[in-house]
Design a protein around this motif. Structure first.
Motif, PDB file in Angstrom:
ATOM      1  N   GLY A  19     -41.635 -62.146 -93.656  1.00 55.45           N
ATOM      2  CA  GLY A  19     -42.922 -61.474 -93.547  1.00 55.45           C
ATOM      3  C   GLY A  19     -43.862 -62.123 -94.564  1.00 55.45           C
ATOM      4  O   GLY A  19     -43.462 -63.024 -95.304  1.00 55.45           O
ATOM      5  N   GLU A  20     -45.098 -61.703 -94.619  1.00 50.06           N
ATOM      6  CA  GLU A  20     -46.009 -62.271 -95.635  1.00 50.06           C
ATOM      7  C   GLU A  20     -45.714 -61.573 -96.952  1.00 50.06           C
ATOM      8  O   GLU A  20     -46.176 -60.465 -97.210  1.00 50.06           O
ATOM      9  CB  GLU A  20     -47.464 -62.107 -95.201  1.00 50.06           C
TER      10      GLU A  20
ATOM     11  N   TYR B 116     -48.064 -54.643 -83.401  1.00 52.93           N
ATOM     12  CA  TYR B 116     -46.884 -54.753 -82.543  1.00 52.93           C
ATOM     13  C   TYR B 116     -45.575 -54.896 -83.298  1.00 52.93           C
ATOM     14  O   TYR B 116     -44.503 -54.831 -82.715  1.00 52.93           O
ATOM     15  CB  TYR B 116     -47.049 -55.978 -81.621  1.00 52.93           C
ATOM     16  N   CYS B 117     -45.651 -55.129 -84.608  1.00 52.92           N
ATOM     17  CA  CYS B 117     -44.465 -55.641 -85.313  1.00 52.92           C
ATOM     18  C   CYS B 117     -43.667 -54.552 -86.029  1.00 52.92           C
ATOM     19  O   CYS B 117     -44.215 -53.744 -86.783  1.00 52.92           O
ATOM     20  CB  CYS B 117     -44.916 -56.697 -86.307  1.00 52.92           C
TER      21      CYS B 117
ATOM     22  N   CYS C 287     -43.531 -57.312 -95.845  1.00 53.43           N
ATOM     23  CA  CYS C 287     -44.745 -57.903 -95.300  1.00 53.43           C
ATOM     24  C   CYS C 287     -45.954 -57.116 -95.752  1.00 53.43           C
ATOM     25  O   CYS C 287     -45.949 -55.886 -95.733  1.00 53.43           O
ATOM     26  CB  CYS C 287     -44.703 -57.972 -93.773  1.00 53.43           C
TER      27      CYS C 287
ATOM     28  N   LYS D  29     -48.754 -57.275 -94.262  1.00 53.25           N
ATOM     29  CA  LYS D  29     -49.629 -57.062 -93.115  1.00 53.25           C
ATOM     30  C   LYS D  29     -49.145 -55.927 -92.220  1.00 53.25           C
ATOM     31  O   LYS D  29     -48.001 -55.498 -92.304  1.00 53.25           O
ATOM     32  CB  LYS D  29     -49.745 -58.349 -92.313  1.00 53.25           C
ATOM     33  N   ASN D  30     -50.052 -55.520 -91.356  1.00 52.98           N
ATOM     34  CA  ASN D  30     -49.803 -54.357 -90.525  1.00 52.98           C
ATOM     35  C   ASN D  30     -50.061 -54.645 -89.048  1.00 52.98           C
ATOM     36  O   ASN D  30     -50.691 -53.826 -88.352  1.00 52.98           O
ATOM     37  CB  ASN D  30     -50.718 -53.216 -90.995  1.00 52.98           C
ATOM     38  N   CYS D  31     -49.605 -55.778 -88.570  1.00 52.66           N
ATOM     39  CA  CYS D  31     -49.826 -56.151 -87.168  1.00 52.66           C
ATOM     40  C   CYS D  31     -49.309 -55.020 -86.271  1.00 52.66           C
ATOM     41  O   CYS D  31     -48.192 -54.527 -86.479  1.00 52.66           O
ATOM     42  CB  CYS D  31     -49.114 -57.459 -86.842  1.00 52.66           C
TER      43      CYS D  31
ATOM     44  N   ILE E   6     -41.656 -54.785 -88.519  1.00 51.47           N
ATOM     45  CA  ILE E   6     -41.538 -54.836 -89.981  1.00 51.47           C
ATOM     46  C   ILE E   6     -42.916 -54.807 -90.664  1.00 51.47           C
ATOM     47  O   ILE E   6     -43.057 -55.187 -91.821  1.00 51.47           O
ATOM     48  CB  ILE E   6     -40.682 -56.035 -90.469  1.00 51.47           C
ATOM     49  N   ARG E   7     -43.932 -54.362 -89.935  1.00 43.12           N
ATOM     50  CA  ARG E   7     -45.273 -54.179 -90.520  1.00 43.12           C
ATOM     51  C   ARG E   7     -45.161 -53.285 -91.753  1.00 43.12           C
ATOM     52  O   ARG E   7     -44.268 -52.439 -91.842  1.00 43.12           O
ATOM     53  CB  ARG E   7     -46.220 -53.588 -89.478  1.00 43.12           C
TER      54      ARG E   7
HETATM   55 FE1  SF4 Z   1     -47.469 -59.388 -88.781  1.00 41.96          FE
HETATM   56 FE2  SF4 Z   1     -45.588 -61.279 -89.200  1.00 41.96          FE
HETATM   57 FE3  SF4 Z   1     -45.927 -59.283 -90.947  1.00 41.96          FE
HETATM   58 FE4  SF4 Z   1     -44.876 -58.762 -88.604  1.00 41.96          FE
HETATM   59  S1  SF4 Z   1     -43.962 -60.050 -90.182  1.00 41.96           S
HETATM   60  S2  SF4 Z   1     -46.487 -57.558 -89.662  1.00 41.96           S
HETATM   61  S3  SF4 Z   1     -45.990 -60.210 -87.265  1.00 41.96           S
HETATM   62  S4  SF4 Z   1     -47.450 -60.876 -90.444  1.00 41.96           S
END
Ligand code: SF4
Ligand code: 5AD
Length: 361
Positions: free
Chosen positions: A111-112, A71-72, A65, A67-69, A74-75
């Motif tokens: 993930g993205e 809470y997640c 992924c 992204k770095n959300c 796998i960020r």
């Molecule tokens: Fe965010 Fe989804 Fe990536 Fe997790 S998998 S960091 S929720 S975009």
């Protein structure tokens, strides 16, 4: 008439609840009142979407992924994750096996991960559509409008993209690399293109209030969603939110019941996050207070443990006859049954929408 009776009468009379009504219902603690709320949600579920339960086979095909959300699990910032990507062939093979077991929908989630270019995703969708008669739901995050259009034209009917919270400030704090406006724009594009659109939120995020949750419910109605997924926030130790309290089963149940009451005919899954917090009967309970969808995990076992968006995620082996048979049995025991249809959006069918490929069955 006391406030509660007035609110129940409003629901039974088919009137829309406003935000202060929703706050009031979310604050309910009294067990009798809660049972009354759940029974109402269950009746509305039965009236609008019936007793059938739709199974969607979930394939988590990549845990990369960008992204770095906050809470997640796998960020991108979590270096402890063993990253994997499934080959297109491998994903198609899982979809074919799922169809063989009677699934009518697969959800392709990741993930993205830009390694899967638009061409690759289009190819994947086409390959599945050529091989089996399955509805396809995508859950691969934010992409351009053009890409969303190409996926739809290739045959994907549905898209899941949660807005996570309707509180803009909270959204900004939790998502260092995306914006709330962009999220809503993506949802608008998906709708415009013709997808059946699913969205949703997490319940019990750090800093989230009951008013925020009530606003989330209003948002479900406003967005006119086809599907709404919600589960408790579960704290992951390898994230910046380590140590924060998670959402509760009770609040998630209230949100589920109210989602059914507010949106009436949407598809609502009994989510894995809920089943993780209450493995004994979380799913069944959810199905009895508004939910009508289950998403068994059919990701190959060697990958599954690495898709830990939150810890302790239960790993039901959805890709086996034994599992589907025992699920049918459990559903029967609560007066429900597995749907044999594609389980397209009830809302879209009511509007007489056109479905590509898997024509509205
Ligand atoms: Fe965010 Fe989804 Fe990536 Fe997790 S998998 S960091 S929720 S975009
Ligand atoms: N707890 C619960 N749900 C989570 N998600 C991501 N991280 C967590 C967590 N720690 C949810 C998000 C996302 C979906 C795929 O999983 O809502 O949209």
């Amino acid at each position: 008439m006391d406030t509660l009776d007035r609110l129940f009468a409003k629901i039974e009379g088919g009137q829309d609840l406003d935000i202060s009504d929703l706050v009031c219902l979310l604050l309910l603690e009294d067990n009798d009142a809660l049972q009354r709320l759940y029974a109402l949600a269950d009746r509305i579920r039965k009236k609008y979407v019936g007793d059938e339960v739709h199974l969607r086979g979930l394939i988590e095909f990549s845990n990369y992924c960008r992204k770095n959300c906050a809470y997640c699990g796998i960020r991108r910032g979590n270096r402890k994750v063993r990253r994997y990507r499934m080959e297109i062939e491998e994903i198609v093979a899982v979809a074919v096996a799922a169809a063989g077991l009677g699934y009518r929908t697969v959800v392709l989630q990741s993930g993205e991960d830009s390694w899967y270019t638009a061409d690759k995703i289009v190819n994947l969708i086409r390959r599945i559509k050529m091989s089996v008669n399955l509805a396809i739901t995508l859950s691969i995050g934010e992409r351009s409008k053009e890409e969303y259009r190409r996926f739809f034209e290739a045959g994907a009917e549905r898209y899941l993209l949660r807005f996570e919270t309707s509180n803009r400030d909270l959204y900004a704090r939790l998502h260092p690399d995306s914006s709330y406006n962009r999220r809503l724009e993506c949802l608008a594009w998906l709708r415009e293109i013709g997808y059946q659109v699913g969205s949703g939120v997490m319940v019990g995020l750090p800093g989230q209030t009951v008013s925020d949750l009530a606003a989330d419910l209003m948002m479900f109605r406003q967005l006119d969603l086809d599907m709404v997924g919600l589960g408790p926030y579960i704290c992951h130790p390898d994230t910046p939110l380590a140590g924060s309290p998670g959402g509760t089963v009770e609040m998630t149940f209230k949100m589920l019941a109210l989602t059914r009451i507010v949106t009436r005919n949407t598809h609502i899954p009994a989510t894995t996050a809920l089943a993780t917090l209450r493995p004994e009967n979380g799913r069944e309970q959810a199905l009895r207070l508004g939910a009508n969808v289950i998403m068994p995990n059919i990701t190959p076992l060697q990958y599954r443990e690495h898709y830990q968006i939150y810890p302790g995620k239960i790993c039901l082996q959805g890709l086996s006859e034994k599992y589907t048979a025992s699920l049918e049995e459990r559903l029967r025991s609560i007066g429900r049954f597995v749907s044999r249809s594609y389980g397209h959006s009830v809302k879209a069918q009511a509007k007489n929408c056109f479905f590509n490929a898997t024509n509205g069955e």
